[in-house]
Design an enzyme around this catalytic site. Sequence first.
Site, PDB file in Angstrom:
ATOM      1  N   GLU A 274       0.770  -1.124   0.055  1.00 20.37           N
ATOM      2  CA  GLU A 274       0.036  -0.065  -0.073  1.00 20.37           C
ATOM      3  C   GLU A 274       0.965   1.145   0.023  1.00 20.37           C
ATOM      4  O   GLU A 274       1.924   1.339   0.887  1.00 20.37           O
ATOM      5  CB  GLU A 274      -0.855  -0.117   1.181  1.00 20.37           C
ATOM      6  CG  GLU A 274      -1.887   1.046   1.479  1.00 20.37           C
ATOM      7  CD  GLU A 274      -2.912   1.464   0.262  1.00 20.37           C
ATOM      8  OE1 GLU A 274      -3.177   0.345  -0.378  1.00 20.37           O
ATOM      9  OE2 GLU A 274      -2.744   2.611  -0.290  1.00 20.37           O
ATOM     10  N   THR A 318      -6.047   2.662  -5.351  1.00 18.32           N
ATOM     11  CA  THR A 318      -5.973   1.432  -5.177  1.00 18.32           C
ATOM     12  C   THR A 318      -6.613   0.613  -6.349  1.00 18.32           C
ATOM     13  O   THR A 318      -5.829  -0.674  -6.691  1.00 18.32           O
ATOM     14  CB  THR A 318      -6.175   0.691  -3.788  1.00 18.32           C
ATOM     15  OG1 THR A 318      -5.383   1.395  -2.732  1.00 18.32           O
ATOM     16  CG2 THR A 318      -6.168  -0.752  -3.603  1.00 18.32           C
ATOM     17  N   HIS A 436      -0.830   3.642   4.795  1.00 13.45           N
ATOM     18  CA  HIS A 436      -1.763   4.349   4.238  1.00 13.45           C
ATOM     19  C   HIS A 436      -2.032   5.816   4.646  1.00 13.45           C
ATOM     20  O   HIS A 436      -2.172   6.057   6.025  1.00 13.45           O
ATOM     21  CB  HIS A 436      -3.221   3.686   4.354  1.00 13.45           C
ATOM     22  CG  HIS A 436      -4.166   4.233   3.276  1.00 13.45           C
ATOM     23  ND1 HIS A 436      -4.844   5.595   3.210  1.00 13.45           N
ATOM     24  CD2 HIS A 436      -4.555   3.782   2.013  1.00 13.45           C
ATOM     25  CE1 HIS A 436      -5.375   5.641   2.213  1.00 13.45           C
ATOM     26  NE2 HIS A 436      -5.490   4.664   1.519  1.00 13.45           N
ATOM     27  N   ASP A 495       1.270   0.354  -5.002  1.00  8.92           N
ATOM     28  CA  ASP A 495       0.171   0.661  -5.956  1.00  8.92           C
ATOM     29  C   ASP A 495       0.082   2.034  -6.269  1.00  8.92           C
ATOM     30  O   ASP A 495      -0.314   2.167  -7.214  1.00  8.92           O
ATOM     31  CB  ASP A 495      -1.179   0.193  -5.268  1.00  8.92           C
ATOM     32  CG  ASP A 495      -1.379   1.324  -3.839  1.00  8.92           C
ATOM     33  OD1 ASP A 495      -0.435   1.770  -3.530  1.00  8.92           O
ATOM     34  OD2 ASP A 495      -2.901   0.792  -3.354  1.00  8.92           O
TER      35      ASP A 495
HETATM   36  C1  GP9 Z   1      -8.850   0.110   1.331  1.00 10.94           C
HETATM   37  C2  GP9 Z   1      -7.543   0.364   0.570  1.00 10.94           C
HETATM   38  C3  GP9 Z   1      -7.148   1.952   0.220  1.00 10.94           C
HETATM   39  O1  GP9 Z   1      -9.498  -0.976   1.420  1.00 10.94           O
HETATM   40  O2  GP9 Z   1      -7.113  -0.506  -0.458  1.00 10.94           O
HETATM   41  O3  GP9 Z   1      -7.510   2.499  -0.960  1.00 10.94           O
HETATM   42  P1  GP9 Z   1      -6.946   3.658  -1.500  1.00 10.94           P
HETATM   43  O4  GP9 Z   1      -7.301   4.590  -0.621  1.00 10.94           O
HETATM   44  O5  GP9 Z   1      -5.229   3.598  -1.147  1.00 10.94           O
HETATM   45  O6  GP9 Z   1      -7.137   3.572  -2.941  1.00 10.94           O
HETATM   46 MN    MN Z   2      -3.777   2.117  -2.070  1.00  7.03          MN
END
Ligand code: GP9
Ligand code: MN
Length: 704
Positions: A274, A318, A436, A495
Site C-alpha cells: 500500500e 488502489t 496508508h 500501488d
Molecule cells: C482500502 C484500501 C485503500 O481497502 O485499499 O485504498 P486507497 O485509498 O489507497 O485507494
Molecule cells: Mn492504495
Amino acid sequence: MLSRLRAILAPKNLYNKAKGTGPFWTSVTGFFVLNLFLVWLKTYINYHYNFSLGVQGPIQQFLLFLNPIPTAIILLGIALYFRGKWAYILAWVMNLIQTIWLFANMLYYREFSDFLSMGILGSGSSTGNNLGKSIAAIIRPTDYLVFLDLIILAVVLLFKFWPIDKSGLQKRYAVLTTILGIVLMLVDFGVASVDRSGLLTRSFDNNYIVKYLGLNEYAAFNAWQTRNQTNSRKQATAEDLTKVQDFLKQNSVPANVFYYGTQKGKNVFMIHLESFQQFLIDYKVDGREVTPNLNAFYHDQNTLSFDNFYNQVGQGKTSDAEMMQENSLYGLSTGSAMTKYGTSNTFEATPAILGQQGYTSAAFHGDVPTFWNRNNTYKSFGYNYFFSKNFYKDSDKPSYNVGYGMKDKIFLKSTAQYIEQLPQPFYAKLITVTNHYPYEIDKEDTDFPATKTGDSTVDGYVQTAHYLDQAFGELMAYLKQAGLYDNSVFVLYGDHYGISENHKPAIAQLLGKSSVTDYDLAQFQKVPFMIHATGLQGGINHTYGGEIDMMPTLMNLLGVSTDGMTMFGHDLLSQQNQQIVAFRDGDWVTPTYTKYRNQYFDSKTGQRIYMKDNPALKSTAERVQAYVDDSLSNSDKVITGDLLRFDKNRWNFHKINKKNYDYTKADTLKALKSSQTSNPTSILALRNGQSTVSDYKTDAPELK
Ligand code: GP9
Ligand code: MN
C-alpha cells in the site's frame, strides 16, 4: 444597535414604502450582484490557494478569473425569475449549493490532487466510510470560511436587516441575465478551445477542465460523461472489440524465450504494498534503513527488480492499480472502474485465467469487503475466495486496527490459517493497508524515527512503511518455515504514491533537494515492482514500465500464452518492449523523454526541453502521444463498452459466471474444508491436517 444596522443597510429616506423598494443594494438585483461577487471571490481565492491547476500565461490567467462567473450568473440568476422573499432565499440557496461543491472539492483535492467525480460520489456506499475518515484528518478550520458569507446573509435576511424588495425584476431582465451567463460560458469555452484543442474530447485530466472551464462546468461535464458511459455500453458492438484487438496486435511484442514458462505451475503470491514508493528502497532515516527486508529482497540475486517502474493510477487509486494488475486494463479518468463497472462487466482477469489452468485463487484484505466494490468485482475477476476483515478473529478490536483496516502484522499472520488450506498451485493476493495516508501508527507498533520535514502527514510515512516491511519480513519467514517458499513466485508492487504532490517542500527535503521540479514529481511516481522465485535469474532491470505491464510479464513467466488476450501492457522482459509508460492523464515517460504537466524533460538528466528547439523531441513526442492516447482510449472503450462480453471463442477462455462465486463466511469455510479431501494439495492436506499456523512468528504487541 439592531435598528442602527438596519438604518445603515436600508436608510428610511431611500426607502419607498408604497412601492416596497429601497436602495439598489437592497433590491433583488443588488442581492444577486452581491452573491455573484461572493461566489466568484471564494472560488477564485481557492483556485489559487487550494488547487494547483498549473495556470500558465495570460490567456489561462484570464480564463481562471472569468470561469467562476458564467455558471454563477446562470444559477444565481434563477432567483431573478421570482419575486419577494423567494428571490432572496433562492439566491442564497444557489450560493450555498456552489459553496458546498467548492468546499467538498477543496478537501478532496487536498489529499487526492484531483476533483470529485460523480463516480467517486456514486461509490459513496462502498468507499464512503473511509473517505470520510480521511476528510476528517485533512480539514482545516479556515476551510469553513467559505460559509461565512452565507451565515451572515442568513442572519441579515432572517432578522430583516435586508428589506425585501417586493417589486422583483421584470421577466425580460431575468432572461437577459441567463443569456449573459450562457454567452460568457461560450466565450470562455471558445477561448479555452483555442488555447487547448480537444479539451473535452481528450480530457484526461480534470485539472484542465477546472482551469479552463471552472468547477461547476466540471461538475456538469462529469455528470454528462458519466451518463454517456451508460449509453456507450448500449451502443458498443463486437466490431468495436475487433478494432481494439487489431490495435493491440499491431503493438504486441514477443515474450522473452529465456524467461518464458520458467515459473510454470508455481504458486503465486501477489503482494500489494500500500502507498509504497520506489524512493523508500534503500532509503535511510538517522542511519537506519526504512525497509531492510524489502531492500534485501530487492537486491536478492533471484529477484527481478524494476527501477523504472511507475504507478499509473487515476482517481480509483488502489482499485486502478488492481484493475491494471489483474486485467492489464487502465482505470478510468472518471473515477474507479472497479466501483462503476466491476459488478456488471465481463472480465478476463488473472484469477479466472489461472483458475482455468488449475489454480485456486484467493484475495486477502483486512478492510471491509465493500471498499472499492471488491466484494462484487472479485467475482467478475473469478476469485474463488475473498477473505476480508470479518474472516479474521477479533478483527474489530480497536487495538488491531489503524487507519483503513487491520494492522499488517496482525492481518498477515491471520492469513496463514487460510493460506495453508489453499489447494496448490494457488494465486494469492495479499493487500496490505497500514502504510496508508494519514500514516498513523500506535506508539507500541514502532520504534522507528519519523522524518522531520515538519509536514505532519509526511513525517509518519517512513514509520508505517517500516512497519509494513517488518510485517512482510514475518510473512516471508513463515512461508519458508511452512515449505511454501521454494515453489512460489512472489510478485511485489507499490500501488501508487504515498505522498501527494501537495507536499512539495516536504518531498524536496526527503529527496535532499532545495526544491522539486515537475520532472522530480514524475520520478516520484515510481513504485517498486519485484518478481522473486527460487532459481529465477534476477537483477536490477532498468526497463521502463508500469502497472499495466504486470499481467503480461507474469503470464509469460508462468508459461500461459497471451495470444488473444485483451491486454494493454507489455511483457517487461521482452527484448522488443517499446518502453512507453502512459499516465492516466495522458502524460508519459520513455527512456528518452518525460512528459509531465505538459512539459518535456530529458529522462536521463531531468533537463527541461522545448519542442521548438528540438525536432527530435517533436517527432518522437507526436508518435508517443498518439500511442498513449490510443492506448488509453481503447482501454476505456473495453471498460465503458463492456467489450469483453463479445469476446467469443477467440481464445481458450471460458467466461466467468458470477453466480458461482460466494464470499460469505460460512460457505467459504465449508468449501475450503471440502477441498481438503476433493483436491488434497494444500500445505495442510499434505501435512495430514497438521497446521503450520504456529510457525508464524510475529512481534506484534497486540498479540502478546
Ligand atoms: C482500502 C484500501 C485503500 O481497502 O485499499 O485504498 P486507497 O485509498 O489507497 O485507494
Ligand atoms: Mn492504495
